[in-house]
Design an enzyme around this catalytic site. Structure first.
Site: not given
Length: 439
Positions: A262, A265, A330-331, A364, A423
């Site tokens: 990761q 990235h 996230e992971h 991924d 109504h």
């Protein structure tokens, strides 16, 4: 020596230190917001002409006209034919797994009829048109094409429009081949905030869509936030994240490489290891030191580990689980002997990778579940991208004569309590009334 934070849950102020480590705002820069707002205004006001100028300015190639911005479908098919066979086979295999998983996510319409004949239910329908943003700056991401396009197709989206930046005017064959494999209907060689604006508002060449999905840089994320409401969006994605919870019995080289996966990235990516074995943390630190020089993207990895990475010593498993839920990553890798025994205690995570053999990288590319996941602690309230993101739900209500009378009584009381007499009377007009049926 590689610099990476060392934290302990036993330290005073640990929660504050962790909160500072996790802090991230994908659109906090006022200057970025102003630039994005100006780009969006340009595209809304001048359409294709603005796209041509912005493409020349930011992607450094000059289309001769708006027609040059569209990538022909036969060019995507051609890319499929020219890529190496092993890449073609890998795309097919990954697409098949993603599609098989997505097909289990489809929502179905349903209804039921009450005793008095009133029908209630839900009708599910796909979006008419969706837009897919594919990053194309620092790297090419064919996997992102598959992960975003295939759920849309499984949902039954009428038309899928892909946009992808092409620096220097160079089209990436692997990305185009992935688009062909996933069934993308139209593709345009535009990127950045201008591509988001084109998808949201439409131009003479680029059709407006109902929802925009796909990751991008800070300008793309800021633009998606700005156009939300005009169109739907999947999420505001921040930098990639991984948190590994390990009992100390996994090969430390494996764990180090998972952290790298990761961190490579970009410099803002976040890699965190939580363990309750101090000696194991030291062994992972040694693996990081030894393996980092072998990595092609070592400078990016080192910066990410230094700025946003951490090795955290927990008191025990329970303490480590509490940290994982606080981070809401996230992971999340559960690199432990019996992950199924603890996975039910994980309340917040985008995707959970269970066991020593389940590298996050499998998710991924090809495991099946989507890799578009909530970041920056948004897993507390949001979920991975899926087929359901490309489906809409409409409520169904069909009152019978008897049901109308009962519902009108309840509605009238509540409506008059709110001071909304029309109504109440609208409901009461139908209460028990006989409507003439045409012969």
């Amino acid at each position: 020596m590689t610099q990476i934070r060392r934290l302990s849950t036993a330290d005073a102020g640990f929660s504050q230190s962790l909160a500072a480590l996790l802090a991230w705002d994908a659109a906090a820069d006022d200057q970025v917001q102003q630039r994005v707002a100006a780009i969006i205004a340009e595209v809304r006001g001048r359409g294709d002409a603005a796209l041509l100028e912005l493409t020349a300015r930011f992607d450094h190639w000059t289309p001769t006209g708006a027609a040059d911005l569209e990538i022909p479908r036969n060019r995507m098919a051609q890319a499929w034919d020219v890529i190496p066979s092993d890449q073609r086979q890998a795309l097919e295999a990954a697409a098949g797994r993603i599609r098989a998983y997505a097909q289990r996510q489809r929502l179905a319409s349903w209804d039921f009829t009450e005793a008095d004949g009133t029908l209630l239910g839900q009708q599910v329908a796909p979006l008419d048109r969706a837009g897919l943003y594919v990053p194309g700056g620092k790297a090419a991401y064919p996997s992102s094409v598959l992960m975003n396009a295939i759920p849309a197709k499984v949902a039954g989206v009428g038309e899928l429009i892909m946009v992808v930046p092409t620096p220097g005017g160079e089209w990436n064959d692997l990305v185009l081949a992935a688009a062909h494999c996933a069934g993308v209907d139209r593709a345009f060689a535009i990127g950045g905030a201008q591509a988001i604006a084109a998808l949201a508002y439409g131009t003479a060449s680029v059709p407006a869509v109902d929802k925009i999905v796909g990751p991008g840089n800070l300008y793309v994320a800021t633009a998606k936030r700005a156009v939300f409401g005009q169109v739907g969006i999947d999420m505001i994605a921040g930098p990639s994240e991984i948190l590994i919870l390990c009992d100390g019995a996994t090969d430390p080289d494996w764990i180090a490489m998972d952290l790298f996966s990761q961190a490579e990235h970009d410099e803002d990516a976040q890699s965190i290891l939580v363990a309750w074995d101090a000696d194991f943390l030291e062994r992972v630190a040694a693996s990081i030191e030894r393996l980092l020089p072998t990595m092609e993207r070592r400078a990016i990895i080192a910066a990410a580990l230094r700025e946003r990475g951490a090795l955290i010593l927990a008191r025990d498993l329970d303490d480590a689980v509490a940290v994982a839920n606080q981070v809401a990553p996230e992971h999340l890798e559960l690199s432990v002997a019996d992950p199924r025994a603890i996975v039910g205690r994980i309340r917040h995570a985008g995707a959970i990778f269970m066991g020593r053999y389940t590298a996050e990288a499998l998710g991924d590319y090809c495991a099946g579940p989507n890799h578009v996941l909530p970041t920056s602690r948004t897993a507390r309230f949001s979920s991975p991208l899926g087929v359901y993101d490309f489906q809409k739900r409409s409520s169904l209500i069909m009152a019978s004569r008897a049901g109308s009378a009962e519902l009108a009584r309840i509605a009238a009381v509540l409506a008059r309590g709110e001071g909304l007499t029309a109504h109440a009377r609208s409901a009461e007009y139908r209460a028990g009334a006989e409507y003439p049926v045409a012969p």
